[in-house]
Design an enzyme around this catalytic site. Structure first.
Site, mmCIF file in Angstrom:
data_model
loop_
_atom_site.group_PDB
_atom_site.id
_atom_site.type_symbol
_atom_site.label_atom_id
_atom_site.label_comp_id
_atom_site.label_asym_id
_atom_site.label_seq_id
_atom_site.Cartn_x
_atom_site.Cartn_y
_atom_site.Cartn_z
ATOM 1 N N GLN A 1 0.855 -1.198 0.000
ATOM 2 C CA GLN A 1 0.000 0.000 0.000
ATOM 3 C C GLN A 1 0.890 1.247 0.000
ATOM 4 O O GLN A 1 1.771 1.388 0.862
ATOM 5 C CB GLN A 1 -0.938 0.024 1.204
ATOM 6 C CG GLN A 1 -2.005 1.123 1.015
ATOM 7 C CD GLN A 1 -2.956 1.280 2.180
ATOM 8 O OE1 GLN A 1 -2.512 1.414 3.311
ATOM 9 N NE2 GLN A 1 -4.252 1.310 1.920
ATOM 10 N N TYR B 1 -6.183 10.807 4.129
ATOM 11 C CA TYR B 1 -4.787 11.156 3.843
ATOM 12 C C TYR B 1 -4.675 11.959 2.533
ATOM 13 O O TYR B 1 -5.683 12.323 1.945
ATOM 14 C CB TYR B 1 -3.921 9.897 3.875
ATOM 15 C CG TYR B 1 -3.971 9.263 5.252
ATOM 16 C CD1 TYR B 1 -3.507 9.973 6.369
ATOM 17 C CD2 TYR B 1 -4.541 8.008 5.470
ATOM 18 C CE1 TYR B 1 -3.588 9.432 7.652
ATOM 19 C CE2 TYR B 1 -4.625 7.466 6.755
ATOM 20 C CZ TYR B 1 -4.145 8.182 7.835
ATOM 21 O OH TYR B 1 -4.241 7.659 9.103
ATOM 22 N N ARG C 1 -7.777 2.492 -3.060
ATOM 23 C CA ARG C 1 -8.679 2.495 -1.898
ATOM 24 C C ARG C 1 -9.264 3.883 -1.674
ATOM 25 O O ARG C 1 -8.550 4.890 -1.779
ATOM 26 C CB ARG C 1 -7.911 2.051 -0.644
ATOM 27 C CG ARG C 1 -8.858 1.716 0.494
ATOM 28 C CD ARG C 1 -8.199 1.008 1.647
ATOM 29 N NE ARG C 1 -9.196 0.171 2.315
ATOM 30 C CZ ARG C 1 -9.125 -0.237 3.562
ATOM 31 N NH1 ARG C 1 -8.098 0.092 4.307
ATOM 32 N NH2 ARG C 1 -10.078 -0.988 4.077
ATOM 33 N N ARG D 1 -8.888 -6.340 11.583
ATOM 34 C CA ARG D 1 -8.715 -6.704 12.998
ATOM 35 C C ARG D 1 -8.828 -8.198 13.250
ATOM 36 O O ARG D 1 -8.078 -8.761 14.049
ATOM 37 C CB ARG D 1 -9.729 -5.929 13.854
ATOM 38 C CG ARG D 1 -9.389 -4.448 13.957
ATOM 39 C CD ARG D 1 -10.528 -3.640 14.531
ATOM 40 N NE ARG D 1 -11.678 -3.583 13.605
ATOM 41 C CZ ARG D 1 -12.759 -2.851 13.811
ATOM 42 N NH1 ARG D 1 -12.862 -2.126 14.911
ATOM 43 N NH2 ARG D 1 -13.733 -2.838 12.928
HETATM 44 C C1 LIG Z 1 -4.159 -1.608 13.431
HETATM 45 C C2 LIG Z 1 -4.829 -1.035 12.209
HETATM 46 C C3 LIG Z 1 -4.069 -0.333 11.291
HETATM 47 C C4 LIG Z 1 -4.644 0.131 10.089
HETATM 48 N N1 LIG Z 1 -3.843 0.719 9.135
HETATM 49 C C5 LIG Z 1 -4.340 0.981 7.905
HETATM 50 C C6 LIG Z 1 -3.494 1.346 6.830
HETATM 51 O O1 LIG Z 1 -2.260 1.431 6.946
HETATM 52 N N2 LIG Z 1 -4.074 1.598 5.632
HETATM 53 C C7 LIG Z 1 -5.431 1.495 5.423
HETATM 54 O O2 LIG Z 1 -5.910 1.732 4.315
HETATM 55 N N3 LIG Z 1 -6.253 1.121 6.433
HETATM 56 C C8 LIG Z 1 -5.748 0.833 7.644
HETATM 57 N N4 LIG Z 1 -6.576 0.360 8.632
HETATM 58 C C9 LIG Z 1 -8.015 0.141 8.340
HETATM 59 C C10 LIG Z 1 -8.276 -1.306 7.951
HETATM 60 O O3 LIG Z 1 -7.664 -1.626 6.707
HETATM 61 C C11 LIG Z 1 -9.792 -1.623 7.835
HETATM 62 O O4 LIG Z 1 -10.361 -0.845 6.809
HETATM 63 C C12 LIG Z 1 -10.565 -1.348 9.124
HETATM 64 O O5 LIG Z 1 -9.867 -1.805 10.261
HETATM 65 C C13 LIG Z 1 -11.939 -2.056 9.077
HETATM 66 O O6 LIG Z 1 -11.780 -3.448 8.894
HETATM 67 P P1 LIG Z 1 -11.933 -4.496 10.118
HETATM 68 O O7 LIG Z 1 -13.274 -4.217 10.724
HETATM 69 O O8 LIG Z 1 -11.837 -5.845 9.486
HETATM 70 O O9 LIG Z 1 -10.849 -4.212 11.123
HETATM 71 C C14 LIG Z 1 -6.029 -0.070 9.856
HETATM 72 C C15 LIG Z 1 -6.792 -0.741 10.813
HETATM 73 C C16 LIG Z 1 -6.217 -1.242 11.963
HETATM 74 C C17 LIG Z 1 -7.065 -2.016 12.937
#
Ligand SMILES: Cc1cc2nc3c(=O)[nH]c(=O)nc-3n(C[C@H](O)[C@H](O)[C@H](O)COP(=O)(O)O)c2cc1C
Length: 372
Positions: free
Chosen positions: A104, A176, A227, A320
């Site tokens: 990414q 961002y 994205r 997560r």
């Molecule tokens: C620890 C953590 C770090 C994340 N870092 C990014 C990231 O670097 N880039 C991004 O597009 N989304 C990031 N996200 C968002 C996740 O990609 C995802 O869209 C969001 O957590 C919802 O999905 P989930 O319910 O399965 O956790 C992050 C989420 C978490 C929990």
């Protein structure tokens, strides 16, 4: 295997011929664990390897494309050729377990912590701070600086090709820099990058063009995804109506996939459309067969995944839950779905192979992960 879950394991082929062994993707997650010089750590590579045996495709944490885009402590970089060996280590760690590896690529813009960027000077489309107390006022990028950052995205993609990644995802979500250019909140520019919604799409579209140029130089088919976040809470701010305009345009760019960013796959639009269906359903219907969409958001159980696939999206991503349960895919495949863990077990850091900085962030942020 439970017949309801067989659909997760149907092979998926991208238009460019790259195949995924199943329809489950690891969503990008920042882990705060890289070295200060922007190289990845062994702990970080081990963390990815532990999670790359199940999903068909793993998207890495965001990597900055230039130093004034570094958005997190412990973020790794893709901004210099010296970092190619580090990127190669990461790609190899993921691919060795059987998943396709996607880097990414990112610029944090006004959301960067000032202490991480040169001269403590954050930059953005316009000199408008994010909403909330004490947010730094960014400096507006000059037109030629914007053009340089577009090239930086292309260069980062070239390094991803050289490092052996299977593709890149352009991070146009979560507030961002790329989103800052599309947003009427953060973009008040009067040059070719600002003004009407068409002009506010110029930066994202030129980034895509530059990245696709780098991808075309790859000897093997190279995936380019994008994205986006469908809405912003601020006024002015991105509405669902704006997003429909954006995705119509994105669908014409010959991208390999679009990845929505949602905290909950069932969430509904705040404003901008007269439609009570979920954002994911609306986006999937609008995009149709033009380009594959990845759905995401609070998918913990296999039934959550079945519900998300019912919107018609061909791929879903888990974030997560893959930290909580690295064997999610394997357990379903082996008919052991009743053994799937859906709450973080605070005593299992070693077993879960989560680096300390990420683990500490998780256990000290109540409400972020189930079980904390
Ligand atoms: C620890 C953590 C770090 C994340 N870092 C990014 C990231 O670097 N880039 C991004 O597009 N989304 C990031 N996200 C968002 C996740 O990609 C995802 O869209 C969001 O957590 C919802 O999905 P989930 O319910 O399965 O956790 C992050 C989420 C978490 C929990």
């Amino acid at each position: 295997m439970n017949a309801n879950y067989e659909q997760f394991f149907k092979e998926f082929s991208f238009e460019n011929g790259v195949k995924l062994k199943n329809r489950i993707v690891m969503a990008p997650m920042t882990n705060f664990s890289s070295n200060t010089d922007g190289s990845v750590t062994e702990e970080e590579v081990n963390y990815y390897a532990r999670r790359s045996g199940g999903p068909g495709m793993v998207i890495t944490a965001c990597a900055y494309v230039t130093r004034n885009g570094k958005g997190f402590h412990g973020e790794f970089g893709a901004d210099t050729d010296e970092l190619i060996p580090s990127l190669r280590q990461l790609a190899a760690g993921i691919k060795a377990q059987g998943a396709k590896a996607i880097l990414q690529i990112f610029h944090g813009g006004r959301s960067c912590p000032p202490e991480l960027v040169p001269n403590n000077e954050t930059v953005s489309a316009s000199a408008i701070p994010a909403e909330g107390e004490g947010q730094p006022v960014p400096r507006e990028l000059t037109t030629s600086e914007v053009e340089t950052i577009i090239k930086d995205f292309g260069e980062a993609a070239r390094r991803a090709v050289e490092a052996g990644f299977d593709g890149v995802e352009i991070h146009g979500a979560n507030g961002y820099l790329i989103q800052q250019f599309f947003s009427p909140h953060s973009n008040r520019r009067e040059d070719r990058f600002g003004g009407s919604i068409e002009k506010r799409m110029t930066f994202p579209l030129e980034v895509i063009k530059e990245v696709k140029k780098a991808a075309a130089a790859s000897k093997t088919p190279f995936i380019v995804g994008y994205r986006f976040s469908p809405e912003e809470p601020e006024t002015p701010g991105i509405t669902m109506a704006d997003t429909l305009v954006l995705i119509d345009k994105l669908a014409e760019q010959d991208l390999d996939y679009l990845h929505i960013s949602l905290l909950d796959h069932t969430s509904i639009p705040r404003r901008g459309v007269d439609d009570t269906r979920s954002r994911l359903e609306i986006v999937q219907e609008r995009v149709g067969n033009k380009v594959p969409v990845i759905g995401v958001g609070s998918i913990y159980t296999p039934q959550d995944a079945v519900d998300a696939f019912a919107t018609g999206v061909p791929l879903i991503a888990l974030a997560r839950e893959l930290i909580i349960e690295p064997d999610w895919v394997q357990k379903i495949q082996e008919g052991r779905e009743d053994e799937i863990v859906t709450k973080i077990d605070k005593n299992r850091q070693q077993e879960l192979v989560v680096p300390d900085p990420l683990w500490n962030a998780i256990i000290h942020t109540p409400g972020w992960f189930p079980g904390v």
